[in-house]
Design a protein around this motif. Structure first.
Motif, PDB file in Angstrom:
ATOM      1  N   GLN A   1     -14.060  29.387 -28.307  1.00 58.92           N
ATOM      2  CA  GLN A   1     -13.176  28.380 -27.714  1.00 58.92           C
ATOM      3  C   GLN A   1     -13.854  27.691 -26.524  1.00 58.92           C
TER       4      GLN A   1
ATOM      5  N   ARG B   1      -9.435  29.691 -21.288  1.00 61.35           N
ATOM      6  CA  ARG B   1      -9.573  28.600 -20.312  1.00 61.35           C
ATOM      7  C   ARG B   1     -10.010  29.127 -18.936  1.00 61.35           C
TER       8      ARG B   1
ATOM      9  N   TYR C   1      -8.717  25.268 -26.015  1.00 62.14           N
ATOM     10  CA  TYR C   1      -8.082  26.546 -25.653  1.00 62.14           C
ATOM     11  C   TYR C   1      -6.650  26.606 -26.160  1.00 62.14           C
TER      12      TYR C   1
END
Ligand SMILES: NC(=O)c1ccc[n+]([C@@H]2O[C@H](COP(=O)([O-])OP(=O)(O)OC[C@H]3O[C@@H](n4cnc5c(N)ncnc54)[C@H](OP(=O)(O)O)[C@@H]3O)[C@@H](O)[C@H]2O)c1
Length: 297
Positions: free
Chosen positions: A226, A285, A232
Motif C-alpha cells: 500500500q 498511512r 491506503y
C-alpha cells in the motif's frame, strides 16, 4: 582454507555475548580463533575451548587473516580500530557491530582511505542462533570483500544475505527491521503490564499473544504494498477507529497508574494523521505520517 591446507585464522575483537557466540562458531568450524576483549576476563571460557587470547587488539589483528569486530557500537569500533589503521592496511575487516547506515558508510570510507578491505554486517538474530541454521546475517560493501570473506563467514551458519556494494545497506535493513522489533518489544511490555494490573498472569496471555503476533508478517507485506502504491484503503480498519481503540487502552493504563508515555506518544501520532484528514485511511498511512515534517522540530 589457507595455503597450508588448514582453515583461515580468524580474529574476533569484542567478547560480549555476540562476540563470544561468533568466536565459538569459528572454533566449532575448525578455524584457529584469536580473541581480544578490552576486559580480558571475558576470554577465559573461549580459551578453554581452544581460542588464543591476544594481549592487545594489535596482536589480534596481526594473527588473523580475517578480523571480525563486534563491539557495543560504532564509537567503540572507532576507539579500538582507528589508532590501528596502519596495522589493518591490506587486511580484511568484517564489522558485525550494529550501527546506523551513515556510520557504516563513514566507517567504510575510513577503511578505504587506509587500504583496509572492509565489509559491513548486521546480525539480525540472537546469540543462540549463531552457527545454527536459524542465524540471519546481512552484509554489504564491495563485492570482492564479500566474496573473499564468505567462505569463512559460512562458519556463522544460517542465512548470509549480501545486499550489494553500498556499505550502509545492511545497516539500513537492520534499523528498519529493528524498529519493528523494538517497538514490538515495548508492545509486549505494555501488554504484560496491563494484564498484571488486571490480575491476569502474563502466561495466560500466551495463546492470544500468538494470535496477535501471527498477524504481523502479513500486515508488513500488505502495508508495504500500500505504501508503494500510495493507496491506503480503510476497508479493514481505519486510523480513526485505531485512535478510539488506543484511547481505551491508554485510559486503562492511566486508571492503573501505569506509565503511559509511549501510549500518549502513539495517540499524538494517530491524532496528527486524523488532523491531516487521513482518519478514514488504513493504518499503513501512518508510515507516511511519520515521514512528514515533525511539527516539534
Ligand atoms: N547480543 C545479541 O543478541 C545481538 C544480536 C544482534 C546484534 N548484536 C550486536 O552485536 C554487537 C555486540 O553485542 P554484544 O551482545 O556482544 O554485547 P554489547 O554489550 O553490545 O558489547 C559489548 C562489547 O563491546 C565492548 N566495548 C564496549 N565499549 C568499548 C570500548 N570503548 N572499547 C573497547 N571495547 C568496548 C565490550 O568490552 P568490555 O567487555 O571490556 O566491556 C564488549 O566486548 C552490538 O553491536 C549488538 O547490537 C547483538
Amino acid at each position: 582454507v589457507n595455503d597450508r591446507g588448514g582453515k583461515e585464522p580468524v580474529s574476533v575483537l569484542g567478547l560480549g555475548p555476540m562476540g563470544q557466540a561468533l568466536a565459538r562458531a569459528f572454533l566449532t568450524a575448525g578455524h584457529p580463533t584469536i580473541v581480544w576483549n578490552r576486559t580480558a576476563a571475558r576470554a577465559v571460557t573461549l580459551t578453554e575451548l581452544g581460542a588464543t587470547r591476544a594481549d592487545d587488539a594489535v596482536d589480534a589483528i596481526r594473527a588473523g587473516s580475517l578480523v571480525i569486530a563486534c563491539l557495543v557500537d560504532d564509537s567503540a569500533v572507532g576507539e579500538v580500530l582507528q589508532p590501528l589503521a596502519g596495522q589493518l592496511r591490506g587486511r580484511a575487516l568484517v564489522n558485525l557491530t550494529s550501527s546506523s547506515p551513515r556510520q557504516s558508510r563513514e566507517r567504510s570510507a575510513w577503511a578505504a582511505r587506509h587500504g583496509i578491505d572492509y565489509l559491513d554486517g548486521a546480525i539480525l538474530t540472537p546469540t543462540p542462533t549463531i552457527g545454527q541454521p536459524s542465524a540471519l546475517i546481512l552484509y554489504s560493501g564491495p563485492p570482492s570483500a564479500y566474496q573473499a570473506a564468505q567462505p569463512v563467514l559460512a562458519a556463522l551458519g544460517g542465512r548470509a544475505v549480501y545486499l550489494g556494494a553500498d556499505p550502509g545497506r545492511a545497516a539500513a535493513y537492520d534499523v528498519s527491521c529493528l524498529a519493528m522489533f523494538w517497538l514490538s518489544v515495548l508492545g509486549i511490555a505494555h501488554g504484560l503490564a496491563l494484564a498484571s494490573a488486571e490480575g491476569i498472569p502474563g502466561s495466560d496471555l500466551g495463546p492470544y499473544a500468538q494470535a496477535i503476533a501471527g498477524m504481523l508478517p502479513e500486515m508488513t507485506t500488505r502495508f508495504a504494498t500500500q505504501l508503494a502504491a500510495g493507496d491506503y484503503p480503510g476497508d479493514r480498519s481505519t486510523i480513526t477507529s485505531a485512535a478510539a481503540g488506543l484511547g481505551h487502552i491508554t485510559q486503562t493504563a492511566r486508571e492503573h497508574a501505569l506509565d503511559a508515555v509511549v501510549l500518549d506518544a502513539s495517540m499524538i501520532l494517530l491524532g496528527r494523521a486524523v488532523q491531516a484528514g487521513h482518519g478514514a485511511n488504513g493504518l499503513a498511512r501512518l508510515a507516511e505520517t511519520l515521514a512528514t515534517a515533525n511539527p516539534r522540530q
